[in-house]
Design an enzyme around this catalytic site. Structure first.
Site, PDB file in Angstrom:
ATOM      1  N   SER A 142       0.874  -1.176   0.000  1.00 56.09           N
ATOM      2  CA  SER A 142       0.000   0.000   0.000  1.00 56.09           C
ATOM      3  C   SER A 142       0.907   1.221   0.000  1.00 56.09           C
ATOM      4  O   SER A 142       2.086   1.129   0.361  1.00 56.09           O
ATOM      5  CB  SER A 142      -0.833  -0.002   1.293  1.00 56.09           C
ATOM      6  OG  SER A 142      -1.452   1.248   1.510  1.00 56.09           O
ATOM      7  N   TYR A 155      -2.543  -1.171  10.502  1.00 54.04           N
ATOM      8  CA  TYR A 155      -2.422  -1.327   9.047  1.00 54.04           C
ATOM      9  C   TYR A 155      -1.081  -0.778   8.551  1.00 54.04           C
ATOM     10  O   TYR A 155      -0.356  -1.432   7.796  1.00 54.04           O
ATOM     11  CB  TYR A 155      -3.589  -0.590   8.380  1.00 54.04           C
ATOM     12  CG  TYR A 155      -3.716  -0.778   6.893  1.00 54.04           C
ATOM     13  CD1 TYR A 155      -4.427  -1.856   6.370  1.00 54.04           C
ATOM     14  CD2 TYR A 155      -3.151   0.136   5.997  1.00 54.04           C
ATOM     15  CE1 TYR A 155      -4.570  -2.025   5.000  1.00 54.04           C
ATOM     16  CE2 TYR A 155      -3.288  -0.030   4.628  1.00 54.04           C
ATOM     17  CZ  TYR A 155      -4.001  -1.101   4.131  1.00 54.04           C
ATOM     18  OH  TYR A 155      -4.139  -1.267   2.767  1.00 54.04           O
TER      19      TYR A 155
HETATM   20  P1  NAD Z   1     -11.332  -6.435  -0.220  1.00 54.12           P
HETATM   21  O1  NAD Z   1     -11.974  -6.260   1.112  1.00 54.12           O
HETATM   22  O2  NAD Z   1     -12.117  -6.149  -1.444  1.00 54.12           O
HETATM   23  O3  NAD Z   1     -10.754  -7.918  -0.346  1.00 54.12           O
HETATM   24  C1  NAD Z   1     -10.078  -8.533   0.734  1.00 54.12           C
HETATM   25  C2  NAD Z   1      -9.951 -10.019   0.432  1.00 54.12           C
HETATM   26  O4  NAD Z   1      -9.308 -10.642   1.561  1.00 54.12           O
HETATM   27  C3  NAD Z   1     -11.297 -10.732   0.268  1.00 54.12           C
HETATM   28  O5  NAD Z   1     -11.173 -11.742  -0.696  1.00 54.12           O
HETATM   29  C4  NAD Z   1     -11.525 -11.355   1.649  1.00 54.12           C
HETATM   30  O6  NAD Z   1     -12.393 -12.479   1.640  1.00 54.12           O
HETATM   31  C5  NAD Z   1     -10.100 -11.746   1.988  1.00 54.12           C
HETATM   32  N1  NAD Z   1      -9.923 -11.981   3.425  1.00 54.12           N
HETATM   33  C6  NAD Z   1     -10.264 -11.175   4.459  1.00 54.12           C
HETATM   34  N2  NAD Z   1      -9.963 -11.775   5.617  1.00 54.12           N
HETATM   35  C7  NAD Z   1      -9.405 -12.983   5.320  1.00 54.12           C
HETATM   36  C8  NAD Z   1      -8.885 -14.055   6.081  1.00 54.12           C
HETATM   37  N3  NAD Z   1      -8.854 -14.015   7.429  1.00 54.12           N
HETATM   38  N4  NAD Z   1      -8.430 -15.151   5.439  1.00 54.12           N
HETATM   39  C9  NAD Z   1      -8.470 -15.223   4.081  1.00 54.12           C
HETATM   40  N5  NAD Z   1      -8.918 -14.217   3.296  1.00 54.12           N
HETATM   41  C10 NAD Z   1      -9.391 -13.126   3.922  1.00 54.12           C
HETATM   42  O7  NAD Z   1      -9.992  -5.561  -0.163  1.00 54.12           O
HETATM   43  P2  NAD Z   1      -9.093  -4.872  -1.300  1.00 54.12           P
HETATM   44  O8  NAD Z   1      -9.344  -3.419  -1.238  1.00 54.12           O
HETATM   45  O9  NAD Z   1      -9.208  -5.576  -2.582  1.00 54.12           O
HETATM   46  O10 NAD Z   1      -7.657  -5.094  -0.649  1.00 54.12           O
HETATM   47  C11 NAD Z   1      -6.780  -6.105  -1.057  1.00 54.12           C
HETATM   48  C12 NAD Z   1      -5.385  -5.743  -0.595  1.00 54.12           C
HETATM   49  O11 NAD Z   1      -5.010  -4.504  -1.163  1.00 54.12           O
HETATM   50  C13 NAD Z   1      -5.238  -5.587   0.925  1.00 54.12           C
HETATM   51  O12 NAD Z   1      -4.005  -6.143   1.357  1.00 54.12           O
HETATM   52  C14 NAD Z   1      -5.224  -4.096   1.106  1.00 54.12           C
HETATM   53  O13 NAD Z   1      -4.533  -3.705   2.259  1.00 54.12           O
HETATM   54  C15 NAD Z   1      -4.516  -3.651  -0.157  1.00 54.12           C
HETATM   55  N6  NAD Z   1      -4.747  -2.271  -0.547  1.00 54.12           N
HETATM   56  C16 NAD Z   1      -5.995  -1.833  -0.834  1.00 54.12           C
HETATM   57  C17 NAD Z   1      -6.177  -0.519  -1.205  1.00 54.12           C
HETATM   58  C18 NAD Z   1      -7.526   0.045  -1.534  1.00 54.12           C
HETATM   59  O14 NAD Z   1      -7.631   1.255  -1.662  1.00 54.12           O
HETATM   60  N7  NAD Z   1      -8.541  -0.773  -1.726  1.00 54.12           N
HETATM   61  C19 NAD Z   1      -5.082   0.360  -1.262  1.00 54.12           C
HETATM   62  C20 NAD Z   1      -3.827  -0.126  -0.967  1.00 54.12           C
HETATM   63  C21 NAD Z   1      -3.670  -1.435  -0.609  1.00 54.12           C
END
Ligand code: NAD
Length: 260
Positions: A142, A155
């Site tokens: 991130s 986080y």
């Molecule tokens: P999201 O909530 O859409 O998806 C999260 C995924 O993780 C889902 O498939 C969920 O089922 C899975 N998950 C959650 N808890 C779990 C567990 N205990 N065991 C197994 N799977 C589990 O989130 P996203 O926005 O797509 O984020 C994905 C990654 O990207 C994360 O690591 C997040 O920190 C990172 N990220 C997101 C953003 C953003 O703006 N969305 C920005 C930077 C980084």
């Protein structure tokens, strides 16, 4: 993709992980999906991807905060797919709260999923990658692996930890054909961010519209969300031959956020 590879993308039932899994499948990799959600919907998505992409698509519902469950998922990958060639550590959660009120259980859960799970998947995938002389590890970090924001202590700590893990594994794998990089997105509009908007609105006493404009996109100079498909395209580049010499990096895709 010239050779048949198997990609495990954690947290790929939603958001960024789903887009990466779909992109890799369309580019010809067998894919193992992971994450939570409605069992019927996940199976429908899995079967549809297998059909449209013409590759093998598996699924693990392992809870990645549990080391034994991770070991089970990696065993399944070995038994059903012959091992993981491309590992994307993407599953992650967020919690927004001032540190003095930060629930201890939430801290433990965020560190377990956003940081420790990647340690386990990498340590279990590495022997196969080294034996093959080829492996690609991508950690969805991130912008918060590089800079901080208030109220996101767990986080930000976990994502800074992922940055260190990425560099270390990049060095350990370098002479074995293994590459490890982190992708550092700014705000991508996914269910995770939707939840954060609500939490931030509550903790700062703002409306959700104000949070989007004045908190989230205030940090992102383009004032636009990154798309999950753009992140997936960066991941596809990293596993392509053009990415062979990219190793141990934090690749930003954040509309200029970290340039501040
Ligand atoms: P999201 O909530 O859409 O998806 C999260 C995924 O993780 C889902 O498939 C969920 O089922 C899975 N998950 C959650 N808890 C779990 C567990 N205990 N065991 C197994 N799977 C589990 O989130 P996203 O926005 O797509 O984020 C994905 C990654 O990207 C994360 O690591 C997040 O920190 C990172 N990220 C997101 C953003 C953003 O703006 N969305 C920005 C930077 C980084």
């Amino acid at each position: 993709m010239t050779k048949k590879r198997t990609a495990l993308v954690t947290g790929s039932t939603s958001g960024i992980g789903k887009a990466i899994a779909e992109r890799f499948a369309k580019d010809g990799a067998d894919v193992i999906l992971s994450g939570f959600g409605d069992a019927g919907e996940i199976e429908a998505d899995r079967a549809a991807l297998e059909k449209t992409a013409g590759v093998k698509v598996g699924y693990s519902g392992a809870d990645l905060t549990d080391a034994d469950a991770i070991a089970g998922m990696m065993d399944m990958a070995r038994a059903d797919f012959g091992g993981v060639d491309i590992l994307v550590n993407n599953a992650g959660i967020q919690h927004v709260s001032p540190i003095e009120d930060f629930p201890v259980g939430k801290w433990d859960l965020i560190i377990a999923l956003n940081l420790t799970a990647a340690f386990h998947t990498i340590r279990l995938a590495m022997p196969h990658m080294k034996a093959k002389g080829w492996g690609r590890i991508i950690n969805t970090a991130s912008a918060h692996a590089l800079v901080a924001s208030p109220y996101k202590s767990a986080y930000v700590a976990a994502k800074h930890g992922i940055a260190g893990l990425t560099k270390t594994v990049g060095l350990e794998g370098a002479e074995h054909g293994v590459r490890c990089n982190a992708i550092c997105p700014g705000y991508v509009f996914t269910p995770l961010v939707e939840g954060q908007i609500a939490d931030t609105a509550k903790s700062r006493g703002m409306t959700e519209e104000d949070v989007k404009r004045d908190v989230l996109l205030a940090a992102q100079p383009t004032k636009e969300f990154v798309t999950a498909e753009q992140v997936a395209a960066m991941a596809a580049f990293l596993i392509s031959p053009d990415g062979d010499q990219i190793n141990g990096t934090m690749m930003q895709i954040d509309g200029g956020w970290v340039a501040h």
